[in-house]
Design an enzyme around this catalytic site. Structure first.
Site, PDB file in Angstrom:
ATOM      1  N   ALA A  60       1.016  -1.150   0.031  1.00 19.45           N
ATOM      2  CA  ALA A  60      -0.120   0.126   0.100  1.00 19.45           C
ATOM      3  C   ALA A  60       0.699   1.223  -0.152  1.00 19.45           C
ATOM      4  CB  ALA A  60      -0.964  -0.100   1.189  1.00 19.45           C
ATOM      5  N   THR A  62       1.103   4.239   2.119  1.00 20.71           N
ATOM      6  CA  THR A  62       0.507   4.600   3.419  1.00 20.71           C
ATOM      7  C   THR A  62       0.997   5.925   3.824  1.00 20.71           C
ATOM      8  OG1 THR A  62       2.650   3.268   4.112  1.00 20.71           O
ATOM      9  CG2 THR A  62       0.613   1.981   4.016  1.00 20.71           C
ATOM     10  N   ASP A 102      -9.337   2.045   8.627  1.00 17.61           N
ATOM     11  CA  ASP A 102     -10.259   2.967   9.294  1.00 17.61           C
ATOM     12  C   ASP A 102     -10.710   4.228   8.635  1.00 17.61           C
ATOM     13  OD1 ASP A 102      -7.434   3.406  10.145  1.00 17.61           O
ATOM     14  OD2 ASP A 102      -8.315   4.906  11.471  1.00 17.61           O
ATOM     15  N   TYR A 125      -5.581   9.615   1.065  1.00 18.10           N
ATOM     16  CA  TYR A 125      -5.185   8.282   1.437  1.00 18.10           C
ATOM     17  C   TYR A 125      -6.581   7.289   1.427  1.00 18.10           C
ATOM     18  CZ  TYR A 125      -3.895   4.149   4.213  1.00 18.10           C
ATOM     19  OH  TYR A 125      -3.597   3.215   4.876  1.00 18.10           O
ATOM     20  N   LYS A 129      -8.068   4.237  -0.430  1.00 24.70           N
ATOM     21  CA  LYS A 129      -8.234   2.952  -0.059  1.00 24.70           C
ATOM     22  C   LYS A 129      -9.775   2.352  -0.150  1.00 24.70           C
ATOM     23  CE  LYS A 129      -5.642   0.604   2.085  1.00 24.70           C
ATOM     24  NZ  LYS A 129      -4.801  -0.393   1.753  1.00 24.70           N
TER      25      LYS A 129
HETATM   26  N1  LIG Z   1       0.231   1.746   8.788  1.00 21.05           N
HETATM   27  C1  LIG Z   1      -0.852   1.807   9.412  1.00 21.05           C
HETATM   28  O1  LIG Z   1      -0.872   2.707  10.343  1.00 21.05           O
HETATM   29  C2  LIG Z   1      -2.113   1.326   8.809  1.00 21.05           C
HETATM   30  C3  LIG Z   1      -3.493   1.714   9.245  1.00 21.05           C
HETATM   31  C4  LIG Z   1      -4.536   1.256   8.680  1.00 21.05           C
HETATM   32  C5  LIG Z   1      -4.400   0.591   7.478  1.00 21.05           C
HETATM   33  N2  LIG Z   1      -3.154   0.027   7.167  1.00 21.05           N
HETATM   34  C6  LIG Z   1      -3.050  -0.737   5.774  1.00 21.05           C
HETATM   35  O2  LIG Z   1      -2.435  -2.036   6.421  1.00 21.05           O
HETATM   36  C7  LIG Z   1      -1.567  -2.557   5.322  1.00 21.05           C
HETATM   37  C8  LIG Z   1      -0.241  -2.727   5.872  1.00 21.05           C
HETATM   38  O3  LIG Z   1       0.202  -1.588   6.168  1.00 21.05           O
HETATM   39  P1  LIG Z   1       1.968  -1.330   6.764  1.00 21.05           P
HETATM   40  O4  LIG Z   1       1.778  -0.550   7.876  1.00 21.05           O
HETATM   41  O5  LIG Z   1       2.350  -2.831   6.737  1.00 21.05           O
HETATM   42  O6  LIG Z   1       2.268  -0.804   5.412  1.00 21.05           O
HETATM   43  P2  LIG Z   1       3.907  -0.308   5.435  1.00 21.05           P
HETATM   44  O7  LIG Z   1       4.702  -0.582   6.202  1.00 21.05           O
HETATM   45  O8  LIG Z   1       4.002   1.125   4.808  1.00 21.05           O
HETATM   46  O9  LIG Z   1       4.247  -1.182   4.129  1.00 21.05           O
HETATM   47  C9  LIG Z   1       3.689  -1.098   2.673  1.00 21.05           C
HETATM   48  C10 LIG Z   1       4.462  -1.958   1.710  1.00 21.05           C
HETATM   49  O10 LIG Z   1       3.753  -1.539   0.385  1.00 21.05           O
HETATM   50  C11 LIG Z   1       4.758  -1.473  -0.269  1.00 21.05           C
HETATM   51  N3  LIG Z   1       4.419  -0.909  -1.546  1.00 21.05           N
HETATM   52  C12 LIG Z   1       4.149   0.389  -2.083  1.00 21.05           C
HETATM   53  N4  LIG Z   1       3.941   0.595  -2.983  1.00 21.05           N
HETATM   54  C13 LIG Z   1       4.127  -0.403  -3.715  1.00 21.05           C
HETATM   55  C14 LIG Z   1       4.009  -0.814  -5.067  1.00 21.05           C
HETATM   56  N5  LIG Z   1       3.373  -0.044  -6.053  1.00 21.05           N
HETATM   57  N6  LIG Z   1       3.838  -2.258  -5.255  1.00 21.05           N
HETATM   58  C15 LIG Z   1       4.409  -3.318  -4.602  1.00 21.05           C
HETATM   59  N7  LIG Z   1       4.596  -2.813  -3.351  1.00 21.05           N
HETATM   60  C16 LIG Z   1       4.357  -1.571  -2.758  1.00 21.05           C
HETATM   61  C17 LIG Z   1       5.954  -0.932   0.159  1.00 21.05           C
HETATM   62  O11 LIG Z   1       7.084  -1.327  -0.326  1.00 21.05           O
HETATM   63  P3  LIG Z   1       8.564  -0.577  -0.505  1.00 21.05           P
HETATM   64  O12 LIG Z   1       9.531  -1.200   0.509  1.00 21.05           O
HETATM   65  O13 LIG Z   1       9.153  -0.740  -1.709  1.00 21.05           O
HETATM   66  O14 LIG Z   1       8.234   1.044  -0.273  1.00 21.05           O
HETATM   67  C18 LIG Z   1       5.773  -1.446   1.488  1.00 21.05           C
HETATM   68  O15 LIG Z   1       6.784  -2.421   1.794  1.00 21.05           O
HETATM   69  C19 LIG Z   1      -1.816  -1.519   4.112  1.00 21.05           C
HETATM   70  O16 LIG Z   1      -3.012  -2.163   3.414  1.00 21.05           O
HETATM   71  C20 LIG Z   1      -2.217  -0.112   4.990  1.00 21.05           C
HETATM   72  O17 LIG Z   1      -3.122   0.734   4.044  1.00 21.05           O
HETATM   73  C21 LIG Z   1      -1.966   0.484   7.784  1.00 21.05           C
END
Ligand SMILES: NC(=O)c1ccc[n+]([C@@H]2O[C@H](COP(=O)([O-])OP(=O)(O)OC[C@H]3O[C@@H](n4cnc5c(N)ncnc54)[C@H](OP(=O)(O)O)[C@@H]3O)[C@@H](O)[C@H]2O)c1
Length: 299
Positions: A60, A62, A102, A125, A129
Site C-alpha cells: 500500500a 501509506t 479505518d 489516502y 483505500k
Molecule cells: N500503517 C498503518 O497505520 C495502517 C493503518 C490502517 C491500515 N493500514 C493498511 O495496512 C496494510 C499494511 O500496512 P503497513 O503498515 O504494513 O504498510 P507499510 O509498512 O507502509 O508497507 C507497505 C509496503 O507496500 C509496499 N508498496 C508500496 N507501493 C507498492 C507498489 N507499487 N508495489 C508493491 N509494493 C508496494 C512498500 O514497498 P517498498 O518497501 O518498496 O516501499 C511497503 O513495503 C496496508 O494496506 C495499509 O493501507 C495501515
C-alpha cells in the site's frame, strides 16, 4: 498451504513472514522492484509463478499526508494496484485477503464503526483505500477485506518508533488527545491474517467472504498510546518523555484525520472466532523488541 504476500518490506508482511511457521503456512513474499502492484503484468506473472493457495495484498501507499499532494500516486497503488492483485487472484481461482483502513470513515460516529456503516473518507489516502476495497470486491468474489488501524511494529516507520526517537531528542512532547482509536500490533494482525488464510484455503465453500474489522482490543487516543510507550520505555531503560495532550487543531497536518477511528470487531469474532490481543500488549512487546535491538546495537 502456500500463501503469497505482496508488499514484502511492510510491517504487516514482515509480521506474516515471522509467524507463518506456527500456522503451518508456507509464505512466499514479493514486492518492489520485481513485483509492483501498479504494473499489471508484474502482478500477473508473480501470482501465476507458483501454485499459490491464496494471496495477501499487504502492499500500500501509506504516506497519509503525502497522499494529499500526490493523490494519483496513492490511487495507482491503493485502488488500481489492488484491483490488479484481485484480478490475478480471480484468474488463478484463488482467494485474496486485502488490507484496508479505518480512514474509509469520516470519524463523526460516536461509537466504534461497524463494517456496514456509511463510509466517507476525509483525506486522499482514505479515498484511495475505499476505491481499492470496491475494486477488489468487484474483481474477485472470494475476498476478505480486513480494515485495520494505527499499525505499529518493530519494523519500518510508525508512531512507537517516532515517540522513542523524540524522547531521545527532547524532554517533553505534545501528542494529540482528541482522536480515538485502537493501536494494532502488526504481528497480532498477522496472526489473524494467517488464521483467515488457513480457513479460506481449507474450507472455501464454508468461507464467510466479505469485509471485516481487525484492530487491537480496547481503545485510546494518540496521547494514551504515547503514555504507554514511555511507561514501557522507562521499564527498559530507554529515553522517555513527559507527554501532554494537545488538540488536533494544535497539530495541523496536510491530511485531515477522523476524530473517531474506533472499529467494532464483533464480526471477526463471530465469523472466525478471532480477536486481537489488547493494544497495550502489542505496545509492550514492540517497545521490548526495540529495546532489545537497541541493546544489541550498543553491546
Ligand atoms: N500503517 C498503518 O497505520 C495502517 C493503518 C490502517 C491500515 N493500514 C493498511 O495496512 C496494510 C499494511 O500496512 P503497513 O503498515 O504494513 O504498510 P507499510 O509498512 O507502509 O508497507 C507497505 C509496503 O507496500 C509496499 N508498496 C508500496 N507501493 C507498492 C507498489 N507499487 N508495489 C508493491 N509494493 C508496494 C512498500 O514497498 P517498498 O518497501 O518498496 O516501499 C511497503 O513495503 C496496508 O494496506 C495499509 O493501507 C495501515
Amino acid at each position: 498451504m502456500k500463501l503469497l504476500v505482496i508488499g514484502r518490506n511492510g510491517q504487516l508482511a514482515r509480521g506474516i513472514v515471522e509467524n507463518a511457521d506456527r500456522f503451518g503456512v508456507q509464505v512466499i513474499s514479493a514486492g518492489r522492484p520485481d513485483t509492483d502492484v501498479t504494473d499489471r503484468n508484474s502482478v500477473e506473472a508473480t501470482v501465476a509463478r507458483e501454485q499459490f493457495d491464496a494471496v495477501v495484498n499487504a502492499a500500500a501507499y501509506t504516506a497519509v499526508d503525502k497522499a494529499e499532494s500526490e493523490p494519483s500516486v496513492a490511487q495507482a497503488v491503493n485502488a488500481i494496484g489492488a484491483e490488479h492483485v484481485a484480478r490475478a487472484c480471480a484468474a488463478n481461482s484463488i482467494p485474496i485477503i486485502h488490507i484496508s483502513t479505518d480512514y474509509v470513515f469520516d470519524g463523526s460516529k460516536d461509537s466504534p464503526y461497524r463494517e456496514d456503516d456509511q463510509t466517507g473518507p476525509i483525506n486522499a489516502y482514505g479515498r484511495s483505500k475505499l476505491e481499492g476495497e470496491q475494486r477488489v470486491a468487484d474483481a474477485c468474489a472470494r475476498h476478505v477485506i480486513l480494515r485495520t488501524a494505527w499499525v505499529h511494529s518493530p519494523w519500518g516507520g510508525n508512531f512507537v518508533k517516532t515517540m522513542l526517537r523524540l524522547a531521545a531528542e527532547r524532554p517533553a512532547v505534545g501528542v494529540v488527545g482528541d482522536q480515538q482509536g485502537s493501536p494494532t500490533y502488526a504481528p497480532h494482525l498477522a496472526e489473524a491474517v494467517l488464521a483467515i488464510a488457513r480457513r479460506a484455503i481449507a474450507d472455501p465453500a464454508g468461507m464467510p467472504w466479505g469485509i471485516y474489522h481487525a484492530v487491537g482490543m480496547g481503545e485510546t487516543s494518540w496521547f494514551g498510546v504515547a503514555r504507554e510507550i514511555f511507561r514501557c520505555a522507562r521499564e527498559h531503560g530507554l529515553p522517555a518523555a513527559e507527554v501532554t495532550a494537545i488538540t488536533t487543531a494544535e497539530y495541523p497536518t496536510p491530511a485531515r484525520r477522523p476524530a473517531n477511528s474506533r472499529l467494532n470487531c464483533d464480526r471477526l469474532r463471530q465469523s472466525f472466532g478471532l480477536g486481537l490481543p489488547d493494544w497495550r500488549v502489542g505496545v509492550q512487546d514492540c517497545v521490548a523488541r526495540l529495546a532489545q535491538s537497541a541493546g544489541n546495537r550498543l553491546a
